[in-house]
Write a protein that holds these residues in place. Structure first.
Motif, PDB file in Angstrom:
ATOM      1  N   ARG A  70       0.863  -1.168   0.000  1.00 37.88           N
ATOM      2  CA  ARG A  70       0.000   0.000   0.000  1.00 37.88           C
ATOM      3  C   ARG A  70       0.899   1.217   0.000  1.00 37.88           C
ATOM      4  O   ARG A  70       2.039   1.149   0.425  1.00 37.88           O
ATOM      5  CB  ARG A  70      -0.978   0.024   1.170  1.00 37.88           C
ATOM      6  CG  ARG A  70      -0.405   0.513   2.486  1.00 37.88           C
ATOM      7  CD  ARG A  70       0.358  -0.590   3.183  1.00 37.88           C
ATOM      8  NE  ARG A  70       0.784  -0.218   4.518  1.00 37.88           N
ATOM      9  CZ  ARG A  70       1.913   0.410   4.811  1.00 37.88           C
ATOM     10  NH1 ARG A  70       2.721   0.801   3.841  1.00 37.88           N
ATOM     11  NH2 ARG A  70       2.226   0.679   6.054  1.00 37.88           N
ATOM     12  N   SER A  71       0.363   2.327  -0.508  1.00 37.63           N
ATOM     13  CA  SER A  71       1.163   3.537  -0.535  1.00 37.63           C
ATOM     14  C   SER A  71       0.292   4.749  -0.234  1.00 37.63           C
ATOM     15  O   SER A  71       0.217   5.190   0.896  1.00 37.63           O
ATOM     16  CB  SER A  71       1.872   3.695  -1.892  1.00 37.63           C
ATOM     17  OG  SER A  71       2.721   4.817  -1.888  1.00 37.63           O
ATOM     18  N   CYS A  72      -0.399   5.277  -1.238  1.00 39.90           N
ATOM     19  CA  CYS A  72      -1.134   6.528  -1.022  1.00 39.90           C
ATOM     20  C   CYS A  72      -2.375   6.351  -0.165  1.00 39.90           C
ATOM     21  O   CYS A  72      -2.804   7.270   0.530  1.00 39.90           O
ATOM     22  CB  CYS A  72      -1.512   7.156  -2.359  1.00 39.90           C
ATOM     23  SG  CYS A  72      -2.914   6.362  -3.191  1.00 39.90           S
ATOM     24  N   GLY A  78      -2.690   2.561  -6.770  1.00 33.83           N
ATOM     25  CA  GLY A  78      -3.047   1.239  -7.271  1.00 33.83           C
ATOM     26  C   GLY A  78      -2.286   0.086  -6.659  1.00 33.83           C
ATOM     27  O   GLY A  78      -2.427  -1.055  -7.098  1.00 33.83           O
ATOM     28  N   SER A  79      -1.479   0.342  -5.628  1.00 31.38           N
ATOM     29  CA  SER A  79      -0.602  -0.709  -5.112  1.00 31.38           C
ATOM     30  C   SER A  79      -1.308  -1.736  -4.236  1.00 31.38           C
ATOM     31  O   SER A  79      -0.773  -2.820  -4.005  1.00 31.38           O
ATOM     32  CB  SER A  79       0.569  -0.095  -4.340  1.00 31.38           C
ATOM     33  OG  SER A  79       0.098   0.678  -3.253  1.00 31.38           O
ATOM     34  N   ASP A  80      -2.496  -1.413  -3.709  1.00 36.15           N
ATOM     35  CA  ASP A  80      -3.154  -2.348  -2.785  1.00 36.15           C
ATOM     36  C   ASP A  80      -4.307  -3.114  -3.423  1.00 36.15           C
ATOM     37  O   ASP A  80      -5.302  -3.430  -2.772  1.00 36.15           O
ATOM     38  CB  ASP A  80      -3.628  -1.620  -1.515  1.00 36.15           C
ATOM     39  CG  ASP A  80      -4.705  -0.583  -1.803  1.00 36.15           C
ATOM     40  OD1 ASP A  80      -4.878  -0.201  -2.979  1.00 36.15           O
ATOM     41  OD2 ASP A  80      -5.367  -0.137  -0.852  1.00 36.15           O
ATOM     42  N   ALA A  81      -4.151  -3.459  -4.711  1.00 39.19           N
ATOM     43  CA  ALA A  81      -5.148  -4.305  -5.363  1.00 39.19           C
ATOM     44  C   ALA A  81      -5.053  -5.716  -4.796  1.00 39.19           C
ATOM     45  O   ALA A  81      -3.961  -6.264  -4.658  1.00 39.19           O
ATOM     46  CB  ALA A  81      -4.932  -4.325  -6.874  1.00 39.19           C
ATOM     47  N   CYS A  92      -8.027   0.168  -0.226  1.00 43.88           N
ATOM     48  CA  CYS A  92      -8.202   1.521   0.296  1.00 43.88           C
ATOM     49  C   CYS A  92      -9.511   2.153  -0.139  1.00 43.88           C
ATOM     50  O   CYS A  92      -9.885   3.224   0.362  1.00 43.88           O
ATOM     51  CB  CYS A  92      -7.031   2.407  -0.125  1.00 43.88           C
ATOM     52  SG  CYS A  92      -6.896   2.635  -1.911  1.00 43.88           S
ATOM     53  N   LYS A  93     -10.224   1.537  -1.082  1.00 46.29           N
ATOM     54  CA  LYS A  93     -11.504   2.084  -1.535  1.00 46.29           C
ATOM     55  C   LYS A  93     -12.685   1.221  -1.131  1.00 46.29           C
ATOM     56  O   LYS A  93     -13.830   1.552  -1.417  1.00 46.29           O
ATOM     57  CB  LYS A  93     -11.495   2.238  -3.063  1.00 46.29           C
ATOM     58  CG  LYS A  93     -10.554   3.308  -3.583  1.00 46.29           C
ATOM     59  CD  LYS A  93     -10.748   3.534  -5.073  1.00 46.29           C
ATOM     60  CE  LYS A  93     -12.113   4.133  -5.388  1.00 46.29           C
ATOM     61  NZ  LYS A  93     -12.258   4.443  -6.831  1.00 46.29           N
ATOM     62  N   THR A  94     -12.425   0.111  -0.465  1.00 42.10           N
ATOM     63  CA  THR A  94     -13.476  -0.832  -0.107  1.00 42.10           C
ATOM     64  C   THR A  94     -13.857  -0.661   1.352  1.00 42.10           C
ATOM     65  O   THR A  94     -13.050  -0.928   2.249  1.00 42.10           O
ATOM     66  CB  THR A  94     -13.016  -2.277  -0.359  1.00 42.10           C
ATOM     67  OG1 THR A  94     -12.563  -2.402  -1.715  1.00 42.10           O
ATOM     68  CG2 THR A  94     -14.148  -3.256  -0.115  1.00 42.10           C
ATOM     69  N   LEU A  95     -15.090  -0.194   1.611  1.00 42.03           N
ATOM     70  CA  LEU A  95     -15.549   0.017   2.978  1.00 42.03           C
ATOM     71  C   LEU A  95     -16.031  -1.298   3.588  1.00 42.03           C
ATOM     72  O   LEU A  95     -16.664  -2.118   2.900  1.00 42.03           O
ATOM     73  CB  LEU A  95     -16.686   1.044   3.006  1.00 42.03           C
ATOM     74  CG  LEU A  95     -16.362   2.450   2.474  1.00 42.03           C
ATOM     75  CD1 LEU A  95     -17.588   3.360   2.622  1.00 42.03           C
ATOM     76  CD2 LEU A  95     -15.162   3.046   3.184  1.00 42.03           C
ATOM     77  N   ILE A  96     -15.754  -1.467   4.867  1.00 42.90           N
ATOM     78  CA  ILE A  96     -16.178  -2.674   5.577  1.00 42.90           C
ATOM     79  C   ILE A  96     -17.680  -2.868   5.456  1.00 42.90           C
ATOM     80  O   ILE A  96     -18.174  -3.983   5.193  1.00 42.90           O
ATOM     81  CB  ILE A  96     -15.779  -2.588   7.068  1.00 42.90           C
ATOM     82  CG1 ILE A  96     -14.258  -2.487   7.230  1.00 42.90           C
ATOM     83  CG2 ILE A  96     -16.327  -3.774   7.845  1.00 42.90           C
ATOM     84  CD1 ILE A  96     -13.494  -3.698   6.844  1.00 42.90           C
ATOM     85  N   LYS A  97     -18.449  -1.813   5.615  1.00 42.94           N
ATOM     86  CA  LYS A  97     -19.916  -1.916   5.632  1.00 42.94           C
ATOM     87  C   LYS A  97     -20.490  -2.349   4.286  1.00 42.94           C
ATOM     88  O   LYS A  97     -21.630  -2.828   4.226  1.00 42.94           O
ATOM     89  CB  LYS A  97     -20.537  -0.576   6.037  1.00 42.94           C
ATOM     90  CG  LYS A  97     -20.346   0.560   5.053  1.00 42.94           C
ATOM     91  CD  LYS A  97     -20.974   1.850   5.559  1.00 42.94           C
ATOM     92  CE  LYS A  97     -20.829   2.984   4.573  1.00 42.94           C
ATOM     93  NZ  LYS A  97     -21.562   2.742   3.312  1.00 42.94           N
ATOM     94  N   ASP A  98     -19.716  -2.199   3.225  1.00 39.77           N
ATOM     95  CA  ASP A  98     -20.222  -2.516   1.887  1.00 39.77           C
ATOM     96  C   ASP A  98     -19.988  -3.959   1.472  1.00 39.77           C
ATOM     97  O   ASP A  98     -20.391  -4.360   0.377  1.00 39.77           O
ATOM     98  CB  ASP A  98     -19.573  -1.586   0.849  1.00 39.77           C
ATOM     99  CG  ASP A  98     -20.021  -0.140   1.011  1.00 39.77           C
ATOM    100  OD1 ASP A  98     -21.100   0.085   1.577  1.00 39.77           O
ATOM    101  OD2 ASP A  98     -19.280   0.763   0.561  1.00 39.77           O
ATOM    102  N   ILE A  99     -19.325  -4.771   2.321  1.00 38.10           N
ATOM    103  CA  ILE A  99     -19.001  -6.149   1.918  1.00 38.10           C
ATOM    104  C   ILE A  99     -19.474  -7.166   2.956  1.00 38.10           C
ATOM    105  O   ILE A  99     -18.827  -8.181   3.180  1.00 38.10           O
ATOM    106  CB  ILE A  99     -17.496  -6.307   1.652  1.00 38.10           C
ATOM    107  CG1 ILE A  99     -16.661  -5.770   2.827  1.00 38.10           C
ATOM    108  CG2 ILE A  99     -17.092  -5.606   0.369  1.00 38.10           C
ATOM    109  CD1 ILE A  99     -15.186  -6.046   2.676  1.00 38.10           C
ATOM    110  N   ASN A 100     -20.608  -6.888   3.586  1.00 31.60           N
ATOM    111  CA  ASN A 100     -21.255  -7.816   4.518  1.00 31.60           C
ATOM    112  C   ASN A 100     -20.320  -8.257   5.642  1.00 31.60           C
ATOM    113  O   ASN A 100     -19.852  -9.413   5.670  1.00 31.60           O
ATOM    114  CB  ASN A 100     -21.789  -9.040   3.771  1.00 31.60           C
ATOM    115  CG  ASN A 100     -22.692  -9.886   4.658  1.00 31.60           C
ATOM    116  OD1 ASN A 100     -23.066  -9.476   5.765  1.00 31.60           O
ATOM    117  ND2 ASN A 100     -23.063 -11.059   4.167  1.00 31.60           N
ATOM    118  N   PRO A 101     -20.028  -7.354   6.590  1.00 29.73           N
ATOM    119  CA  PRO A 101     -19.101  -7.684   7.685  1.00 29.73           C
ATOM    120  C   PRO A 101     -19.638  -8.716   8.667  1.00 29.73           C
ATOM    121  O   PRO A 101     -18.916  -9.147   9.564  1.00 29.73           O
ATOM    122  CB  PRO A 101     -18.906  -6.326   8.371  1.00 29.73           C
ATOM    123  CG  PRO A 101     -20.160  -5.563   8.077  1.00 29.73           C
ATOM    124  CD  PRO A 101     -20.556  -5.982   6.688  1.00 29.73           C
TER     125      PRO A 101
END
Length: 252
Positions: A70-72, A78-81, A92-101
């Motif tokens: 990860r970087s920015c 794009g390093s944390d794909a 870095c763009k994926t929220l916990i609440k959006d992926i059925n925690p």
């Protein structure tokens, strides 16, 4: 393997925004074993935080050996794909609440590339394909004394493909790439498109011939995986189709 946990310190209340989330991470350390294994981590986290924040909590407070790039942390480098719940995403763009925690969040490295450790893969073949399509402006004649002007209409022709951040999410979502790592892959074709259709560039024919190779653009099977995976919203499949059309018509 026992599940490490990280408990939130301090007093808790019914108003606390924190929830308990299980991260199920695919671990691989070649110095320990030739086989990868899944390991669960339970942490307390605000569901409005990102998967990257969860990985940071695990690395900093539970298991410092967890390895990822990860970087920015703002969706630009794009390093944390990585594959999150079976889909290529930027952590870095994926929220916990959006992926059925409520269920374990699975995190594993992107596919089709050699895993070096945990979530880190060898990106060199990916970047070699990128270099092979000559992703830079090529012109003839003397160096200009002023900027090369371009109309808004000419710029619009390739604007979409200028958004690529080289995260490899599209390429590593491609079934053809999984089966044959020699395929240039969507990202390389997207970056070739960006210059093939640039009215200021003079090497479109060279790039088209590069992509006319047996491992080039014709390997695409139009599954749209690449378009679905792109975190920047690039119409990758459309760009690949435009390169195919340019190869046939030699008009671009």
């Amino acid at each position: 393997m026992a599940t490490p946990t990280l408990e939130k310190t301090g007093a808790t209340s019914d108003a606390s925004p924190y929830i308990t989330v299980t991260f199920r991470i695919r671990r691989f350390n070649p110095e320990i074993s030739d086989e990868a294994q899944w390991q669960d981590f339970q942490i307390e986290i605000d569901p409005k935080e990102r998967v990257l924040d969860g990985l940071h909590k695990i690395k900093w407070d539970v298991d410092g050996s967890l390895t990822f790039r990860r970087s920015c942390a703002h969706g630009i480098c794009g390093s944390d794909a990585m594959r999150i719940n079976g889909k290529n995403r930027l952590a870095c763009k994926t929220l916990i609440k959006d992926i059925n925690p409520e269920k374990p969040i699975t995190v594993e490295p992107i596919k089709g590339m050699t895993v070096l450790k945990d979530l880190v893969v060898d990106m060199e073949p990916f970047f070699q394909a990128y270099r092979d399509v000559m992703p830079f402006l090529i012109t003839s004649g003397n160096e200009p004394t002023r900027e090369r002007l371009q109309s808004a209409e000419d710029r619009e022709r390739f604007d979409d493909t200028t958004k690529c951040i080289l995260c490899a999410a599209c390429t590593s979502s491609c079934p053809v790439f999984w089966n044959d790592g020699q395929y240039f892959g969507p990202a390389a074709i997207v970056n070739a498109h960006r210059f093939i259709f640039d009215s200021r560039d003079e090497a479109g024919e060279q790039r088209l011939e590069i992509l006319n190779d047996k491992d080039g653009v014709w390997r695409c099977r139009t599954t749209f995986n690449c378009t679905d995976a792109c975190p920047r919203g690039i119409e990758v499949t459309k760009a690949i189709a435009e390169v195919k059309r340019a190869l046939i018509t030699r008009r671009y």
